[in-house]
Design a protein around this motif. Structure first.
Motif, mmCIF file in Angstrom:
data_model
loop_
_atom_site.group_PDB
_atom_site.id
_atom_site.type_symbol
_atom_site.label_atom_id
_atom_site.label_comp_id
_atom_site.label_asym_id
_atom_site.label_seq_id
_atom_site.Cartn_x
_atom_site.Cartn_y
_atom_site.Cartn_z
ATOM 1 N N LEU A 92 17.159 101.624 -11.317
ATOM 2 C CA LEU A 92 15.602 101.783 -11.420
ATOM 3 C C LEU A 92 15.221 100.194 -10.811
ATOM 4 O O LEU A 92 14.192 100.165 -10.068
ATOM 5 N N ALA A 93 15.734 99.412 -10.935
ATOM 6 C CA ALA A 93 15.558 98.013 -10.423
ATOM 7 C C ALA A 93 15.631 98.116 -9.019
ATOM 8 O O ALA A 93 14.979 97.476 -8.273
ATOM 9 N N ALA A 94 16.608 98.564 -8.447
ATOM 10 C CA ALA A 94 16.715 98.717 -7.107
ATOM 11 C C ALA A 94 15.570 99.603 -6.473
ATOM 12 O O ALA A 94 15.274 99.494 -5.271
ATOM 13 N N ILE A 95 15.158 100.536 -6.991
ATOM 14 C CA ILE A 95 13.984 101.412 -6.640
ATOM 15 C C ILE A 95 12.797 100.623 -6.431
ATOM 16 O O ILE A 95 12.013 100.436 -5.486
ATOM 17 N N GLU A 96 12.286 99.752 -7.786
ATOM 18 C CA GLU A 96 11.233 98.834 -7.653
ATOM 19 C C GLU A 96 11.503 97.939 -6.759
ATOM 20 O O GLU A 96 10.425 97.613 -6.013
ATOM 21 N N ARG A 97 12.917 97.145 -6.409
ATOM 22 C CA ARG A 97 12.836 96.213 -5.185
ATOM 23 C C ARG A 97 12.385 97.071 -3.780
ATOM 24 O O ARG A 97 11.595 96.333 -3.093
ATOM 25 N N HIS A 98 12.999 98.114 -3.555
ATOM 26 C CA HIS A 98 12.902 98.931 -2.604
ATOM 27 C C HIS A 98 11.381 99.423 -2.316
ATOM 28 O O HIS A 98 10.830 99.091 -1.096
ATOM 29 N N MET A 99 10.770 99.777 -3.214
ATOM 30 C CA MET A 99 9.255 100.095 -3.262
ATOM 31 C C MET A 99 8.467 98.887 -2.934
ATOM 32 O O MET A 99 7.309 98.713 -2.097
ATOM 33 N N ALA A 100 8.584 97.653 -3.528
ATOM 34 C CA ALA A 100 8.043 96.461 -3.261
ATOM 35 C C ALA A 100 8.263 95.962 -2.102
ATOM 36 O O ALA A 100 7.362 95.167 -1.429
ATOM 37 N N ALA A 101 9.322 96.172 -1.351
ATOM 38 C CA ALA A 101 9.614 95.665 -0.193
ATOM 39 C C ALA A 101 9.184 96.642 1.078
ATOM 40 O O ALA A 101 9.428 96.023 2.295
ATOM 41 N N SER A 102 8.998 97.831 0.974
ATOM 42 C CA SER A 102 8.677 98.709 1.874
ATOM 43 C C SER A 102 7.400 99.523 1.828
ATOM 44 O O SER A 102 6.669 99.274 0.686
ATOM 45 N N SER A 103 7.098 100.355 2.727
ATOM 46 C CA SER A 103 5.758 101.078 2.610
ATOM 47 C C SER A 103 5.950 102.390 2.349
ATOM 48 O O SER A 103 5.387 103.399 2.676
ATOM 49 N N LEU A 104 7.241 102.692 1.359
ATOM 50 C CA LEU A 104 7.613 103.812 1.170
ATOM 51 C C LEU A 104 7.968 104.784 2.172
ATOM 52 O O LEU A 104 8.007 106.039 2.064
ATOM 53 N N THR A 105 8.440 104.361 3.231
ATOM 54 C CA THR A 105 9.009 105.118 4.539
ATOM 55 C C THR A 105 10.111 105.544 4.365
ATOM 56 O O THR A 105 10.672 106.736 4.729
ATOM 57 N N ASP A 106 10.979 104.790 3.563
ATOM 58 C CA ASP A 106 12.607 105.262 3.196
ATOM 59 C C ASP A 106 12.526 106.156 1.921
ATOM 60 O O ASP A 106 13.061 105.967 1.264
ATOM 61 N N VAL A 107 12.128 107.377 2.106
ATOM 62 C CA VAL A 107 11.883 108.231 1.126
ATOM 63 C C VAL A 107 13.237 108.772 0.544
ATOM 64 O O VAL A 107 13.607 109.035 -0.542
ATOM 65 N N LEU A 108 14.122 109.110 1.768
ATOM 66 C CA LEU A 108 15.474 109.518 1.530
ATOM 67 C C LEU A 108 16.339 108.655 0.621
ATOM 68 O O LEU A 108 16.951 108.893 -0.336
ATOM 69 N N GLU A 109 15.998 107.181 0.702
ATOM 70 C CA GLU A 109 17.041 106.298 -0.260
ATOM 71 C C GLU A 109 16.330 106.484 -1.483
ATOM 72 O O GLU A 109 17.150 106.414 -2.387
#
Length: 194
Positions: free
Chosen positions: A156-173
């Motif tokens: 969950l922390a990884a998802i939150e970090r990913h969402m904060a750092a991107s514009s949600l373009t990497d939906v597959l990750e």
């Protein structure tokens, strides 16, 4: 093929009595359980043994020189690492009802007078061995569950970090993380029988 339980499932039994004949009788009665039997000839020896290893059950003579069974039981129940070990008091005195009361008051799980019925003693000890095994199994399940919760929290922390750092373009990750979390939750449900 060995009929002994794996070392992991062995449940040691502590035999505490100052009389050699009584220890030998206990070993004869309980030997068929194929569990480690550890002797202590005094309350002091019993306390040392309890600090060295875990026991499934303690068979404790009431009358011993020095630290008697009641004092030994009180000391056992005072320590965090030993307070939950069940104690079966054994005594040759059956005419003093105060002994039984005092035994239960100090935390005994059971109380038997000598001479005891070997079948009854073995049956009682077997119940405590099973309870010990079930508790160990529960401890392992809880440890695994804690590991799974920790992994889930990290995902969950990884998802939150990913969402904060991107514009949600990497939906597959993100889908990969969510799928893995769903698998963990499924494992946890199966582990609880749900």
């Amino acid at each position: 093929m060995s009929t002994e339980a794996p070392t992991d499932n062995r449940a040691s039994i502590l035999l505490v009595d100052d009389m050699e004949d009584n220890l030998m009788a206990l070993e004869a009665v309980l030997g068929s359980l194929n569990e480690p039997l550890v002797r202590a000839r005094s309350g002091e020896e019993a306390m040392k043994a309890l600090l060295r290893q875990r026991f499934a059950v303690i068979l404790l003579d009431v009358r011993m020189p020095g630290m008697d069974g009641f004092e030994t039981a009180s000391n056992i129940k005072r320590l965090d690492q030993t307070k939950d070990v069940p104690i079966i008091f054994l005594t040759g005195t059956d005419n003093d009802a105060g002994y039984a009361f005092r035994g239960y008051a100090t935390g005994a799980a059971d109380y038997l007078t000598k001479p005891f019925d070997p079948w009854v003693l073995r049956a009682k000890v077997t119940v405590f061995l099973e309870l010990h095994r079930k508790n160990q199994q529960l401890e392992r399940m809880l440890a695994r569950e804690h590991e799974q919760f920790d992994e889930l929290a990290e995902r969950l922390a990884a998802i939150e970090r990913h969402m904060a750092a991107s514009s949600l373009t990497d939906v597959l990750e993100l889908r990969h993380h969510v799928t893995h979390m769903e698998e963990l939750l499924g494992e946890m449900r199966r582990g609880r029988g749900g």
